[in-house]
Design a protein around this motif. Structure first.
Motif, PDB file in Angstrom:
ATOM      1  N   ALA A  15       0.829  -1.207   0.000  1.00 34.24           N
ATOM      2  CA  ALA A  15       0.000   0.000   0.000  1.00 34.24           C
ATOM      3  C   ALA A  15       0.867   1.263   0.000  1.00 34.24           C
ATOM      4  O   ALA A  15       0.575   2.228  -0.720  1.00 34.24           O
ATOM      5  CB  ALA A  15      -0.944  -0.007   1.204  1.00 34.24           C
ATOM      6  N   ARG A  19       1.064   3.970  -3.098  1.00 30.86           N
ATOM      7  CA  ARG A  19       0.842   5.410  -2.891  1.00 30.86           C
ATOM      8  C   ARG A  19       2.019   6.198  -3.452  1.00 30.86           C
ATOM      9  O   ARG A  19       1.836   7.215  -4.142  1.00 30.86           O
ATOM     10  CB  ARG A  19       0.660   5.701  -1.396  1.00 30.86           C
ATOM     11  CG  ARG A  19       0.518   7.158  -1.049  1.00 30.86           C
ATOM     12  CD  ARG A  19      -0.801   7.732  -1.516  1.00 30.86           C
ATOM     13  NE  ARG A  19      -0.879   9.135  -1.150  1.00 30.86           N
ATOM     14  CZ  ARG A  19      -1.557  10.022  -1.837  1.00 30.86           C
ATOM     15  NH1 ARG A  19      -2.256   9.660  -2.901  1.00 30.86           N
ATOM     16  NH2 ARG A  19      -1.581  11.272  -1.464  1.00 30.86           N
ATOM     17  N   TYR A  20       3.230   5.755  -3.172  1.00 28.95           N
ATOM     18  CA  TYR A  20       4.441   6.417  -3.671  1.00 28.95           C
ATOM     19  C   TYR A  20       4.437   6.424  -5.211  1.00 28.95           C
ATOM     20  O   TYR A  20       4.646   7.465  -5.838  1.00 28.95           O
ATOM     21  CB  TYR A  20       5.682   5.685  -3.140  1.00 28.95           C
ATOM     22  CG  TYR A  20       6.986   6.343  -3.540  1.00 28.95           C
ATOM     23  CD1 TYR A  20       7.559   7.315  -2.726  1.00 28.95           C
ATOM     24  CD2 TYR A  20       7.637   5.985  -4.716  1.00 28.95           C
ATOM     25  CE1 TYR A  20       8.756   7.921  -3.090  1.00 28.95           C
ATOM     26  CE2 TYR A  20       8.830   6.584  -5.082  1.00 28.95           C
ATOM     27  CZ  TYR A  20       9.386   7.558  -4.263  1.00 28.95           C
ATOM     28  OH  TYR A  20      10.560   8.155  -4.628  1.00 28.95           O
ATOM     29  N   HIS A  22       1.916   6.092  -7.265  1.00 34.51           N
ATOM     30  CA  HIS A  22       0.821   6.924  -7.783  1.00 34.51           C
ATOM     31  C   HIS A  22       1.209   8.403  -7.748  1.00 34.51           C
ATOM     32  O   HIS A  22       0.999   9.123  -8.722  1.00 34.51           O
ATOM     33  CB  HIS A  22      -0.455   6.687  -6.975  1.00 34.51           C
ATOM     34  CG  HIS A  22      -1.558   7.619  -7.340  1.00 34.51           C
ATOM     35  ND1 HIS A  22      -2.282   7.490  -8.508  1.00 34.51           N
ATOM     36  CD2 HIS A  22      -2.035   8.725  -6.721  1.00 34.51           C
ATOM     37  CE1 HIS A  22      -3.166   8.475  -8.575  1.00 34.51           C
ATOM     38  NE2 HIS A  22      -3.038   9.233  -7.498  1.00 34.51           N
ATOM     39  N   LEU A  23       1.762   8.831  -6.619  1.00 32.59           N
ATOM     40  CA  LEU A  23       2.172  10.241  -6.516  1.00 32.59           C
ATOM     41  C   LEU A  23       3.243  10.576  -7.548  1.00 32.59           C
ATOM     42  O   LEU A  23       3.155  11.599  -8.238  1.00 32.59           O
ATOM     43  CB  LEU A  23       2.710  10.541  -5.107  1.00 32.59           C
ATOM     44  CG  LEU A  23       1.685  10.630  -3.996  1.00 32.59           C
ATOM     45  CD1 LEU A  23       2.383  10.726  -2.649  1.00 32.59           C
ATOM     46  CD2 LEU A  23       0.767  11.830  -4.197  1.00 32.59           C
ATOM     47  N   GLU A  63       5.348  14.540   0.714  1.00 29.43           N
ATOM     48  CA  GLU A  63       4.816  13.200   0.979  1.00 29.43           C
ATOM     49  C   GLU A  63       5.711  12.125   0.360  1.00 29.43           C
ATOM     50  O   GLU A  63       5.953  11.083   0.968  1.00 29.43           O
ATOM     51  CB  GLU A  63       3.381  13.059   0.462  1.00 29.43           C
ATOM     52  CG  GLU A  63       2.756  11.751   0.902  1.00 29.43           C
ATOM     53  CD  GLU A  63       1.283  11.606   0.568  1.00 29.43           C
ATOM     54  OE1 GLU A  63       0.762  10.499   0.795  1.00 29.43           O
ATOM     55  OE2 GLU A  63       0.651  12.564   0.078  1.00 29.43           O
ATOM     56  N   LEU A  67       7.391   9.169   2.485  1.00 32.22           N
ATOM     57  CA  LEU A  67       7.187   7.757   2.156  1.00 32.22           C
ATOM     58  C   LEU A  67       8.513   7.054   1.895  1.00 32.22           C
ATOM     59  O   LEU A  67       8.718   5.924   2.335  1.00 32.22           O
ATOM     60  CB  LEU A  67       6.260   7.621   0.949  1.00 32.22           C
ATOM     61  CG  LEU A  67       4.786   7.955   1.198  1.00 32.22           C
ATOM     62  CD1 LEU A  67       4.022   8.034  -0.119  1.00 32.22           C
ATOM     63  CD2 LEU A  67       4.147   6.944   2.129  1.00 32.22           C
TER      64      LEU A  67
END
Length: 162
Positions: A15, A19-20, A22-23, A63, A67
């Motif tokens: 997860a 997220r990493y 996707h960003l 962010e 991460l």
């Protein structure tokens, strides 16, 4: 003694990585495009797209850095590999009862994947620290800001190895 690094489940690490990715691969390029377009529209001091885009890009970069630091410090642990399944350790799902026989089931997960609304409590939370090493029938006192509360361990379960 446990190896260095904060524990996390494989799903939790996936997860964070998702997220990493996707960003970095989706959101940031979209914002860069908006900022580039807005910058070409002239006066940047009153250009909402430009100002918002720059602000959002800083948030994304912060962010991403957070991460990246977290993922370096984490250690993936498979709860199914726990040798002593009679005691509460990382990844255990524990059924508890308080003094009024109110039952609660919690699963000890990494701090980055905790979600109290689904019963997933962080490894370093007060309840998880109190439960570590407990066996069925043990009483544990959990100290929280509202006061101390005693819980009895009714059951301990670990996921099956896959």
């Amino acid at each position: 003694m446990e190896p260095a690094g904060d524990p996390i489940t494989q799903q939790g690490m996936f997860a964070l990585k998702a997220r990493y990715d996707h960003l970095l691969g989706t959101e940031r390029p979209e914002i860069v495009e908006i900022v580039s377009w807005a910058a070409g529209n002239g006066d940047r001091s009153e250009n909402g797209d430009y100002l918002y885009g720059r602000k959002r890009m800083r948030e994304i970069d912060r962010e991403l850095a957070h991460l990246a630091r977290r993922m370096k410090k984490l250690r993936v642990v498979n709860p199914a590999d726990q040798p002593d399944k009679a005691r509460v350790f990382f990844g255990a799902t524990v059924t508890l009862a308080d003094e009024d026989d109110n039952e609660r089931t919690v699963t000890l997960v990494g701090d980055d994947e905790q979600d109290a609304s689904t019963g997933r409590i962080g490894w370093n939370s007060p309840m998880a620290r109190a439960l570590r090493g407990a066996g069925v029938g043990d009483l544990r006192v959990v100290k929280i800001p509202a006061g101390a509360k005693e819980w009895e361990v009714l059951a301990i379960a670990y996921p099956d190895a896959s």
